[in-house]
Design an enzyme around this catalytic site. Structure first.
Site, mmCIF file in Angstrom:
data_model
loop_
_atom_site.group_PDB
_atom_site.id
_atom_site.type_symbol
_atom_site.label_atom_id
_atom_site.label_comp_id
_atom_site.label_asym_id
_atom_site.label_seq_id
_atom_site.Cartn_x
_atom_site.Cartn_y
_atom_site.Cartn_z
ATOM 1 N N GLU A 108 18.323 -40.371 10.111
ATOM 2 C CA GLU A 108 19.391 -39.965 9.315
ATOM 3 C C GLU A 108 20.549 -40.054 10.255
ATOM 4 O O GLU A 108 20.665 -39.403 11.002
ATOM 5 C CB GLU A 108 18.983 -38.719 8.831
ATOM 6 C CG GLU A 108 20.275 -37.764 7.678
ATOM 7 C CD GLU A 108 19.818 -37.007 6.837
ATOM 8 O OE1 GLU A 108 19.306 -37.474 5.588
ATOM 9 O OE2 GLU A 108 20.332 -36.233 6.712
ATOM 10 N N LYS A 160 24.160 -38.366 9.251
ATOM 11 C CA LYS A 160 25.054 -37.675 8.542
ATOM 12 C C LYS A 160 26.047 -36.763 9.576
ATOM 13 O O LYS A 160 26.404 -36.821 10.868
ATOM 14 C CB LYS A 160 24.455 -36.379 8.347
ATOM 15 C CG LYS A 160 23.260 -35.613 9.040
ATOM 16 C CD LYS A 160 23.167 -34.385 8.087
ATOM 17 C CE LYS A 160 22.251 -33.928 9.039
ATOM 18 N NZ LYS A 160 21.567 -32.867 8.078
ATOM 19 N N LYS A 162 20.995 -41.472 0.646
ATOM 20 C CA LYS A 162 20.504 -39.760 0.511
ATOM 21 C C LYS A 162 22.348 -39.229 0.064
ATOM 22 O O LYS A 162 22.754 -39.745 0.290
ATOM 23 C CB LYS A 162 20.500 -39.278 2.443
ATOM 24 C CG LYS A 162 20.362 -37.851 2.379
ATOM 25 C CD LYS A 162 18.666 -37.705 2.345
ATOM 26 C CE LYS A 162 18.483 -36.045 2.563
ATOM 27 N NZ LYS A 162 18.434 -35.919 4.151
ATOM 28 N N GLU A 178 11.284 -35.510 -3.317
ATOM 29 C CA GLU A 178 11.569 -33.715 -1.820
ATOM 30 C C GLU A 178 11.241 -33.051 -3.577
ATOM 31 O O GLU A 178 11.688 -32.528 -3.966
ATOM 32 C CB GLU A 178 13.669 -34.166 -2.118
ATOM 33 C CG GLU A 178 12.860 -32.858 -0.851
ATOM 34 C CD GLU A 178 14.884 -32.744 -0.391
ATOM 35 O OE1 GLU A 178 14.863 -33.639 0.252
ATOM 36 O OE2 GLU A 178 15.739 -32.218 -0.258
ATOM 37 N N ASN A 191 10.605 -30.756 1.578
ATOM 38 C CA ASN A 191 11.451 -30.956 2.889
ATOM 39 C C ASN A 191 11.914 -29.609 3.447
ATOM 40 O O ASN A 191 11.209 -28.676 2.488
ATOM 41 C CB ASN A 191 13.112 -30.753 1.664
ATOM 42 C CG ASN A 191 14.326 -30.598 2.284
ATOM 43 O OD1 ASN A 191 14.606 -30.124 3.735
ATOM 44 N ND2 ASN A 191 15.197 -30.540 2.033
ATOM 45 N N GLU A 207 10.450 -33.622 6.420
ATOM 46 C CA GLU A 207 12.137 -33.732 6.347
ATOM 47 C C GLU A 207 12.992 -32.016 6.848
ATOM 48 O O GLU A 207 12.358 -30.934 6.701
ATOM 49 C CB GLU A 207 12.981 -33.505 4.935
ATOM 50 C CG GLU A 207 12.338 -35.028 4.286
ATOM 51 C CD GLU A 207 12.890 -34.993 2.825
ATOM 52 O OE1 GLU A 207 12.178 -35.784 2.191
ATOM 53 O OE2 GLU A 207 13.919 -34.631 2.829
ATOM 54 N N SER A 208 13.270 -32.356 8.059
ATOM 55 C CA SER A 208 14.449 -31.353 8.046
ATOM 56 C C SER A 208 13.356 -30.821 9.290
ATOM 57 O O SER A 208 12.409 -29.999 8.741
ATOM 58 C CB SER A 208 14.632 -30.476 7.118
ATOM 59 O OG SER A 208 15.156 -31.244 6.097
#
Length: 262
Positions: A55, A57, A117, A166, A186, A216-217
């Protein structure tokens, strides 16, 4: 405690209405016609030995600046060379320091599928994603009703893109029937931004067998990713772990090396 997701969505509604005044859907539709054929993120992840969705960001509401000066013309191509399976590019400006132009910059420089995203609440944003050259979009269950999720998924498919849905809790499993191509769990609660990888493990056995699963995350350990693969996940969305490095691509390459040589 303020629900951060509610704050983001409230701002996003205003943002979308302003965008519509500047560029109408008809104009975006014409741009979609000129867009290159999309790449399948689902197939890329299913075929990958690592499944890393790297990702791009610059900041987050909870952590502040992560990599403030990051260049979308440099990091995504470097991610691809380092072995990423797909790319995620955050386009929210107010809370994540992103821009739709980040996809415009990266698209001609990479061959990997690109996930836009974003906090999608309106089909207008799907036309935007298509016009930008995205291959997939994120739909967040907690920001939508089931009916909205179903309608937005259908529209996304009609525009030739895929959907990463998600979810965060067992209560949101009802969204899985909306027709998404991939389901992401997530590990970060979008209301409080508290992160717990146990969320992915808890929901793994509750997801349908035929669903391509993405965690995710909060992922930073190769061992955790190996365990998640054993639990059935084939995609792993990672941003902060790489973006905090002076060279995100080097951090990714190192992670993949450790992942493949336990």
């Amino acid at each position: 405690m303020t629900d951060i997701l509610e704050t983001i969505i409230a701002h996003k509604r205003k943002e979308v209405e302003e965008a519509k005044k500047l560029t109408d859907i008809a104009t975006l539709e014409l741009r979609c016609l000129d867009a290159a054929p999309t790449r399948s993120m689902k197939k890329a992840l299913a075929a990958s030995a690592t499944g890393i969705i790297a990702e791009f960001k610059r900041r987050s509401p909870s952590k502040g600046d992560i990599h403030a000066g990051a260049d979308a013309a440099l990091i995504p191509p470097a991610y691809e060379k380092a072995g990423a399976s797909a790319l995620s590019i955050l386009t929210d400006s107010r809370f994540f320091g992103g821009s739709a132009n980040d996809i415009v910059k990266a698209r001609p420089l990479v061959g990997l599928p690109i996930l836009r995203k974003e906090f999608v609440i309106d089909e207008y944003q799907l036309y935007e994603a298509c016009a930008l050259g995205a291959d997939a979009v994120l739909l967040i269950a907690s920001a939508l009703t089931v009916a909205e999720c179903r309608d937005l998924t259908s529209k996304t498919h009609s525009l030739g893109m895929e959907v990463l849905l998600e979810i965060h809790s067992e209560e949101e499993l009802k969204y899985v029937d909306c027709g998404a191509d991939m389901v992401g769990v997530n590990n970060r609660h979008l209301g409080t931004f508290v992160t717990d990888v146990a969320t992915s493990f808890a929901l793994a056995e509750l997801l349908p067998e035929d669903v391509l699963r993405v965690s995710e995350s909060g992922l930073s350990s190769p061992q955790t990713v190996r365990e998640l693969r054993t639990a059935g996940y084939r995609g792993f969305l990672m941003g902060e772990h790489f973006m905090r490095s002076a060279s995100p691509a080097d951090a990714l390459q190192c992670f993949i090396s450790q992942l493949l040589t336990p």
